[in-house]
Motif scaffolding. Structure first.
Motif, mmCIF file in Angstrom:
data_model
loop_
_atom_site.group_PDB
_atom_site.id
_atom_site.type_symbol
_atom_site.label_atom_id
_atom_site.label_comp_id
_atom_site.label_asym_id
_atom_site.label_seq_id
_atom_site.Cartn_x
_atom_site.Cartn_y
_atom_site.Cartn_z
ATOM 1 N N GLY A 190 0.830 -1.193 0.000
ATOM 2 C CA GLY A 190 0.000 0.000 0.000
ATOM 3 C C GLY A 190 0.862 1.239 0.000
ATOM 4 O O GLY A 190 2.092 1.148 -0.094
ATOM 5 N N VAL A 191 0.206 2.396 0.090
ATOM 6 C CA VAL A 191 0.945 3.660 0.094
ATOM 7 C C VAL A 191 0.562 4.492 1.310
ATOM 8 O O VAL A 191 -0.564 4.414 1.807
ATOM 9 N N GLY A 192 1.519 5.297 1.770
ATOM 10 C CA GLY A 192 1.267 6.271 2.809
ATOM 11 C C GLY A 192 1.364 7.667 2.209
ATOM 12 O O GLY A 192 2.254 7.937 1.407
ATOM 13 N N MET A 193 0.464 8.554 2.615
ATOM 14 C CA MET A 193 0.454 9.912 2.081
ATOM 15 C C MET A 193 0.260 10.907 3.220
ATOM 16 O O MET A 193 -0.572 10.683 4.104
ATOM 17 N N GLY A 194 1.010 11.994 3.180
ATOM 18 C CA GLY A 194 0.871 13.039 4.175
ATOM 19 C C GLY A 194 0.332 14.312 3.574
ATOM 20 O O GLY A 194 -0.782 14.749 3.880
ATOM 21 N N THR A 195 1.100 14.935 2.663
ATOM 22 C CA THR A 195 0.700 16.198 2.051
ATOM 23 C C THR A 195 -0.661 16.093 1.361
ATOM 24 O O THR A 195 -1.477 17.007 1.437
ATOM 25 N N ARG A 196 -0.916 14.962 0.700
ATOM 26 C CA ARG A 196 -2.195 14.797 0.001
ATOM 27 C C ARG A 196 -3.364 14.834 0.988
ATOM 28 O O ARG A 196 -4.424 15.398 0.691
ATOM 29 N N PHE A 197 -3.197 14.245 2.181
ATOM 30 C CA PHE A 197 -4.275 14.278 3.176
ATOM 31 C C PHE A 197 -4.349 15.627 3.877
ATOM 32 O O PHE A 197 -5.439 16.054 4.282
ATOM 33 N N LEU A 198 -3.226 16.292 4.027
ATOM 34 C CA LEU A 198 -3.251 17.649 4.583
ATOM 35 C C LEU A 198 -4.125 18.539 3.709
ATOM 36 O O LEU A 198 -4.880 19.373 4.220
ATOM 37 N N LEU A 199 -4.030 18.334 2.404
ATOM 38 C CA LEU A 199 -4.786 19.145 1.453
ATOM 39 C C LEU A 199 -6.117 18.478 1.096
ATOM 40 O O LEU A 199 -6.396 18.144 -0.048
ATOM 41 N N THR A 200 -6.926 18.246 2.136
ATOM 42 C CA THR A 200 -8.305 17.778 1.974
ATOM 43 C C THR A 200 -9.217 18.686 2.785
ATOM 44 O O THR A 200 -8.764 19.422 3.668
ATOM 45 N N ARG A 201 -10.503 18.598 2.516
ATOM 46 C CA ARG A 201 -11.456 19.406 3.277
ATOM 47 C C ARG A 201 -11.562 18.933 4.724
ATOM 48 O O ARG A 201 -11.985 19.690 5.601
ATOM 49 N N ASP A 202 -11.191 17.672 4.981
ATOM 50 C CA ASP A 202 -11.284 17.118 6.327
ATOM 51 C C ASP A 202 -10.094 17.487 7.199
ATOM 52 O O ASP A 202 -10.122 17.276 8.412
ATOM 53 N N SER A 203 -9.062 18.021 6.621
ATOM 54 C CA SER A 203 -7.904 18.473 7.383
ATOM 55 C C SER A 203 -8.249 19.728 8.156
ATOM 56 O O SER A 203 -8.915 20.635 7.638
ATOM 57 N N ALA A 204 -7.773 19.814 9.411
ATOM 58 C CA ALA A 204 -8.067 20.970 10.254
ATOM 59 C C ALA A 204 -7.103 22.127 10.024
ATOM 60 O O ALA A 204 -7.219 23.170 10.676
ATOM 61 N N VAL A 205 -6.168 21.989 9.112
ATOM 62 C CA VAL A 205 -5.267 23.087 8.776
ATOM 63 C C VAL A 205 -6.103 24.252 8.241
ATOM 64 O O VAL A 205 -7.028 24.041 7.450
ATOM 65 N N PRO A 206 -5.821 25.482 8.670
ATOM 66 C CA PRO A 206 -6.614 26.634 8.204
ATOM 67 C C PRO A 206 -6.680 26.710 6.682
ATOM 68 O O PRO A 206 -5.692 26.421 5.994
ATOM 69 N N ASP A 207 -7.847 27.082 6.170
ATOM 70 C CA ASP A 207 -8.031 27.164 4.715
ATOM 71 C C ASP A 207 -7.035 28.118 4.068
ATOM 72 O O ASP A 207 -6.579 27.886 2.946
ATOM 73 N N SER A 208 -6.698 29.197 4.776
ATOM 74 C CA SER A 208 -5.736 30.149 4.213
ATOM 75 C C SER A 208 -4.377 29.499 4.000
ATOM 76 O O SER A 208 -3.681 29.791 3.021
ATOM 77 N N VAL A 209 -4.009 28.596 4.891
ATOM 78 C CA VAL A 209 -2.726 27.893 4.761
ATOM 79 C C VAL A 209 -2.798 26.878 3.616
ATOM 80 O O VAL A 209 -1.841 26.709 2.862
ATOM 81 N N LYS A 210 -3.930 26.195 3.508
ATOM 82 C CA LYS A 210 -4.096 25.248 2.397
ATOM 83 C C LYS A 210 -3.936 25.960 1.051
ATOM 84 O O LYS A 210 -3.333 25.413 0.117
ATOM 85 N N GLN A 211 -4.466 27.156 0.959
ATOM 86 C CA GLN A 211 -4.336 27.911 -0.287
ATOM 87 C C GLN A 211 -2.875 28.269 -0.566
ATOM 88 O O GLN A 211 -2.442 28.312 -1.713
ATOM 89 N N VAL A 212 -2.116 28.531 0.486
ATOM 90 C CA VAL A 212 -0.682 28.779 0.320
ATOM 91 C C VAL A 212 -0.012 27.540 -0.282
ATOM 92 O O VAL A 212 0.768 27.638 -1.234
ATOM 93 N N TYR A 213 -0.326 26.373 0.247
ATOM 94 C CA TYR A 213 0.228 25.119 -0.291
ATOM 95 C C TYR A 213 -0.109 24.967 -1.776
ATOM 96 O O TYR A 213 0.756 24.620 -2.591
ATOM 97 N N LEU A 214 -1.377 25.214 -2.116
ATOM 98 C CA LEU A 214 -1.822 25.006 -3.493
ATOM 99 C C LEU A 214 -1.130 25.945 -4.472
ATOM 100 O O LEU A 214 -1.132 25.700 -5.676
#
Length: 351
Positions: A190-214
């Motif tokens: 199988g595979v493990g993913m971190g950044t991909r899960f950080l960038l989901t709607r279910d992640s509690a990271v602030p939306d403003s920070v997610k936009q920075v990542y994108l």
């Protein structure tokens, strides 16, 4: 939905061979439960939690879902035995480790029905934990975010697969079904993913920070030792760029300030901090150890408080391939469906 069965799904009891890794300040109850509900293996990040906070987080996940999940532990933490007792008491399915746990800890977990999955960065470390009784092992190639090594997944993965007989989960550079199909083709479970899960709607990271990542491309990350003394893949923010030019005095002041803040936040005593620091030191200098002890606060500033000018943003290189924020359910369903399409096409190519 068609399912892909592998040793990972059989051993852990999850539906799909997709692991959401234990990212500090990111992998909390909301994200872990959403991953579990979607059929993947969610991993709670406990290194940034006190023992009481960890118990509350475990109970919250169990209130949200009855599906299997895991907890990531620091094997060198002074209270690691107490945390292991907590996992056993609450019947957590998987214990993952960033550093190899001692054989006695592995034995205790396995005796109580907890699956043990350490993370390693070299074949020799995989052989060691396999000989100690680990059920699975996760390997992260240099493409991955956070603390990372120099070897890419395409070379690290086969070297570990050749070295051990236990199932191997591949991490570092994965974000879609093509990657899952490729990992399975190598022989991974199988595979493990971190950044991909950080960038989901279910992640509690602030939306403003997610936009920075994108907003970052494939060249948007850098591996630096200036943040905490060890190779760390982070977004190439102005803060990180500034670290490259920071003098010793400024770094010492920042380190001391963050250490005090972490002590208050974690409710740790100076004795506990010193004990953990000694365990963390290993091959580090004391300066590097002090920097490493500050990592939780630097990550918290960016990932929780949303202050991208004063905190670190750990990220894998895959950030440059991601342009959306799906739910965990949408993400995992899409990855599995896409992987099946690619695996089927590969199978039809054989004559």
């Amino acid at each position: 939905m068609t399912r892909i069965r592998t040793p990972l799904t059989e051993i852990t009891g999850v539906e799909h061979p997709v692991v959401q890794t234990g990212m500090g300040w990111v992998a909390g109850p909301r994200l872990v439960a959403a991953t579990a509900k979607a059929g993947g293996l969610g991993i709670l990040a406990s290194a940034t939690m006190t023992l009481d906070h960890l118990e509350k987080a475990i109970l919250e996940v169990q209130e949200r879902t009855d599906r299997p999940f895991g907890v990531n532990l620091r094997a060198d933490a002074s209270d690691a035995p107490a945390r292991i007792d907590l996992l056993i008491r609450h019947r957590v399915r998987v214990a993952s480790f960033a550093l190899a746990p001692k054989p006695a800890l592995i034995d205790k977990l396995k005796e109580n029905g907890v699956v043990v999955m350490p993370s390693v960065g070299a074949a020799k470390h995989a052989r060691k934990v396999a000989s100690w009784g680990a059920d699975l092992v996760m390997v992260q190639g240099g493409e991955g975010g956070g603390h990372t090594g120099p070897v890419p997944t395409t070379l690290l993965l086969p070297s570990v697969l050749d070295a051990v007989d236990i199932p191997v989960v591949a991490a570092g550079g994965f974000f879609d079904g093509r990657g899952l199909a490729a990992a399975l083709g190598y022989g991974a479970a199988g595979v493990g993913m971190g950044t991909r899960f950080l960038l989901t709607r279910d992640s509690a990271v602030p939306d403003s920070v997610k936009q920075v990542y994108l907003g970052y491309g494939l060249d948007g990350t850098v591996v630096t030792t200036k943040a905490d003394g060890m190779p760390h893949r982070l977004l190439r923010t102005s803060y990180i760029e500034g670290l490259e030019h920071e003098g010793r005095l400024g770094r010492a002041f920042r380190t001391a300030r963050r250490t005090m803040a972490y002590k208050r936040l974690s409710s740790s005593t100076w004795r506990a901090l010193l004990t953990d620091g000694r365990a963390m030191k290993r091959d580090r200098t004391w300066t590097q150890t002090m920097l490493a002890a500050n990592t939780p606060m630097l990550l918290r500033a960016g990932l929780v408080e949303g202050d991208t000018d004063a905190g670190m943003l750990a990220s894998g290189q895959v950030v440059g391939m991601i342009d959306d924020l799906p739910s965990c359910e949408e993400l995992i369903a899409g990855i599995v469906a896409d992987a099946i399409t690619h695996l089927t096409a590969a199978n039809h190519a054989i004559s």
